[in-house]
Design a protein around this motif. Structure first.
Motif, short mmCIF file in Angstrom:
data_model
loop_
_atom_site.label_atom_id
_atom_site.label_comp_id
_atom_site.label_asym_id
_atom_site.label_seq_id
_atom_site.Cartn_x
_atom_site.Cartn_y
_atom_site.Cartn_z
N SER A 5 0.82 -1.22 0.00
CA SER A 5 0.00 0.00 0.00
C SER A 5 0.85 1.26 0.00
CB SER A 5 -0.92 0.02 1.23
OG SER A 5 -1.69 -1.16 1.31
N ALA A 6 0.31 2.30 -0.62
CA ALA A 6 0.95 3.61 -0.62
C ALA A 6 -0.12 4.69 -0.66
CB ALA A 6 1.89 3.76 -1.82
N ILE A 7 0.26 5.89 -0.26
CA ILE A 7 -0.65 7.04 -0.25
C ILE A 7 -0.09 8.11 -1.17
CG2 ILE A 7 -1.71 8.85 1.15
CD1 ILE A 7 -1.31 6.99 3.59
N VAL A 8 -0.96 8.67 -2.00
CA VAL A 8 -0.59 9.82 -2.83
C VAL A 8 -1.48 10.99 -2.42
CG1 VAL A 8 -0.49 10.77 -5.17
CG2 VAL A 8 0.16 8.38 -4.76
N ILE A 9 -0.86 12.08 -2.01
CA ILE A 9 -1.61 13.29 -1.65
C ILE A 9 -1.65 14.20 -2.86
CG2 ILE A 9 -1.83 15.20 -0.05
CD1 ILE A 9 -0.08 13.74 1.91
N ALA A 10 -2.84 14.42 -3.41
CA ALA A 10 -3.01 15.24 -4.59
C ALA A 10 -3.28 16.68 -4.17
CB ALA A 10 -4.15 14.72 -5.45
N MET A 11 -2.38 17.58 -4.55
CA MET A 11 -2.48 18.99 -4.19
C MET A 11 -2.44 19.83 -5.47
SD MET A 11 0.44 18.86 -1.25
CE MET A 11 0.19 18.06 0.35
N PHE A 12 -3.15 20.92 -5.50
CA PHE A 12 -3.04 21.83 -6.63
C PHE A 12 -1.61 22.37 -6.70
CE2 PHE A 12 -3.23 26.03 -8.64
CZ PHE A 12 -3.87 25.72 -9.83
N GLY A 13 -1.07 22.70 -5.53
CA GLY A 13 0.30 23.19 -5.46
C GLY A 13 0.35 24.70 -5.27
N THR A 14 1.53 25.23 -5.08
CA THR A 14 1.75 26.67 -4.95
C THR A 14 3.19 26.98 -5.30
OG1 THR A 14 1.61 28.59 -3.47
CG2 THR A 14 2.38 26.53 -2.50
N THR A 15 3.42 28.17 -5.81
CA THR A 15 4.79 28.63 -6.09
C THR A 15 5.27 29.60 -5.03
OG1 THR A 15 3.98 30.45 -7.48
CG2 THR A 15 4.48 28.36 -8.58
N VAL A 16 4.41 29.94 -4.09
CA VAL A 16 4.77 30.87 -3.01
C VAL A 16 5.47 30.07 -1.91
CG1 VAL A 16 3.91 32.54 -1.32
CG2 VAL A 16 2.83 32.37 -3.58
N GLU A 17 6.72 30.36 -1.67
CA GLU A 17 7.52 29.55 -0.75
C GLU A 17 6.90 29.46 0.64
OE1 GLU A 17 8.74 31.94 -2.65
OE2 GLU A 17 10.50 31.23 -3.76
N SER A 18 6.48 30.60 1.18
CA SER A 18 5.92 30.60 2.54
C SER A 18 4.62 29.81 2.62
CB SER A 18 5.68 32.05 3.01
OG SER A 18 4.76 32.71 2.14
N ALA A 19 3.89 29.75 1.51
CA ALA A 19 2.61 29.04 1.49
C ALA A 19 2.78 27.53 1.48
CB ALA A 19 1.79 29.47 0.28
N LEU A 20 3.98 27.06 1.17
CA LEU A 20 4.21 25.61 1.13
C LEU A 20 3.92 24.93 2.46
CD1 LEU A 20 7.53 25.30 -0.91
CD2 LEU A 20 5.30 24.37 -1.56
N GLN A 21 4.04 25.68 3.56
CA GLN A 21 3.85 25.07 4.88
C GLN A 21 2.46 24.45 5.02
OE1 GLN A 21 6.38 24.42 6.85
NE2 GLN A 21 7.54 25.39 5.19
N GLY A 22 1.46 25.03 4.36
CA GLY A 22 0.13 24.45 4.43
C GLY A 22 0.07 23.06 3.81
N LEU A 23 0.85 22.85 2.75
CA LEU A 23 0.90 21.54 2.10
C LEU A 23 1.79 20.57 2.85
CD1 LEU A 23 1.26 22.72 -1.62
CD2 LEU A 23 -0.83 22.28 -0.33
N LEU A 24 2.95 21.06 3.27
CA LEU A 24 3.90 20.19 3.94
C LEU A 24 3.38 19.73 5.30
CD1 LEU A 24 7.22 22.04 3.06
CD2 LEU A 24 6.34 19.91 2.07
N ASN A 25 2.57 20.55 5.95
CA ASN A 25 2.01 20.15 7.24
C ASN A 25 1.11 18.93 7.08
OD1 ASN A 25 1.63 20.48 10.07
ND2 ASN A 25 -0.33 21.50 9.70
N ILE A 26 0.31 18.91 6.02
CA ILE A 26 -0.55 17.75 5.75
C ILE A 26 0.31 16.52 5.46
CG2 ILE A 26 -2.31 16.81 4.20
CD1 ILE A 26 -3.17 19.76 3.71
N TRP A 27 1.32 16.69 4.64
CA TRP A 27 2.22 15.58 4.28
C TRP A 27 2.92 15.03 5.51
CZ3 TRP A 27 7.87 16.22 3.57
CH2 TRP A 27 8.47 15.05 3.10
N ARG A 28 3.42 15.91 6.37
CA ARG A 28 4.13 15.44 7.57
C ARG A 28 3.20 14.70 8.51
NH1 ARG A 28 6.59 21.09 7.49
NH2 ARG A 28 8.57 20.84 6.40
N LYS A 29 1.97 15.18 8.64
CA LYS A 29 1.03 14.51 9.53
C LYS A 29 0.63 13.14 8.97
CE LYS A 29 -0.74 18.49 11.99
NZ LYS A 29 0.04 18.05 13.16
N MET A 30 0.53 13.05 7.64
CA MET A 30 0.19 11.77 7.02
C MET A 30 1.34 10.78 7.23
SD MET A 30 -2.54 10.66 5.22
CE MET A 30 -3.15 11.94 4.10
#
Length: 301
Positions: A5-30
């Motif tokens: 089994s594996a998990i793929v987190i599908a995100m629209f993404g962002t190019t704003v560096e500071s905004a990445l934390q919203g995505l990385l927080n989900i990834w780290r918690k997963m």
């Protein structure tokens, strides 16, 4: 036969560096919840992926941003990410989107899952590329009888307690700027969430408007005026505080939400923090992935 089994987190993404934390927080918690299961990030936006590939080739940029993990520089499409996992022997895939509502992007992912599941072999079923591929729910839920969308909306309202407290401490109404869309009827979920927020946090007026589709900014201003509000806390109702937050919500342009509301006589405070940065909100996607796996009989460790 053992299935991996594996998990793929599908995100629209962002190019704003500071905004990445919203995505990385989900990834780290997963990854923290399922430490023995590979968790991959995929960006659905072609433009955003291309920009990160360009940055990945820029040694000076990478040196200037050591805080950005390799997973972002190497990010791929959803299908490419799943193909890599299949090549590595993973045939049970949980695809968990970080979408707010069931709009066009979420439905597109559903077609991916349908297509992957139809792939087979002429000779033996055990040689099919995938055993199971499932799609997790967006934050505000989806249709179906297994998981009532109303429960998801209540869970989102509860996860926003910190935002409610921030607005209360400022003695302001809480105004969210969502993305929305003009093609799918997802606005009802936003309106229902605003209603549940008012119930859960008595004395605090919560209003949600969208960049696209109903309710628009004019509807938000009308409701604030109807309640006699003079001060608002404006915050993005998006996973990341990216381009929409920087420009459409609080930017210097005349038509930014902040400037429009100020011209209408409101005192406007802003909190440019994506929903993904809120731990309780990020955990909702971890829960949804786990429930999608459990419903399908997929084991995550």
């Amino acid at each position: 036969m053992e299935h991996k089994s594996a998990i793929v987190i599908a995100m629209f993404g962002t190019t704003v560096e500071s905004a990445l934390q919203g995505l990385l927080n989900i990834w780290r918690k997963m990854t923290a919840r399922y430490p023995e299961t590979p968790v991959r990030i995929a960006f659905t936006s072609n433009i955003i992926r291309k920009k990160w590939r360009k940055r990945a080739a820029d040694a000076a940029y990478r040196q200037a941003h050591p805080e950005i993990p390799a997973e972002i520089f190497e990010v791929r499409t959803v299908l490419a990410t799943i193909a890599d996992l299949q090549d590595q022997g993973f045939d049970d895939i949980v695809l968990q989107p970080t979408h707010i509502a069931m709009g066009e992007e979420y439905l597109d992912l559903g077609t991916y899952v349908d297509g992957l599941l139809r792939m087979g072999t002429v000779k033996k079923a055990k040689y099919k590329p995938f055993h199971k591929v499932v799609l997790g729910r967006p934050a505000l839920g989806t249709f179906g009888i297994a998981h009532p969308y109303g429960d998801d909306i209540l869970a989102v309202a509860a996860a926003l307690a910190a935002d409610a407290e921030l607005a209360r401490s400022a003695e302001a109404a809480l105004v969210y700027m969502g993305h929305g869309n003009e093609h799918f009827p997802s606005a009802g979920a936003y309106v229902e969430l605003a209603h549940r927020m008012r119930q859960l946090y008595p004395g605090l007026l919560t209003v949600i408007g969208n960049v696209e589709g109903f309710p628009v900014l004019a509807d938000v201003a009308e409701e604030l005026q109807r309640f006699g509000v003079r001060k608002v806390l404006l915050k993005p109702f998006m996973i990341v505080a990216g381009d929409h937050s920087v420009n459409d919500m609080a930017g210097p342009e005349e038509d930014s939400w902040k400037n429009v509301l100020e011209r209408k006589g409101f005192e406007v405070l802003t909190a440019e923090r994506g929903l993904g940065e809120i731990d309780a909100f990020a955990e909702l996607f971890v829960r949804n992935a786990g429930e999608a796996a459990a419903d399908a009989g997929i084991t995550l460790r």
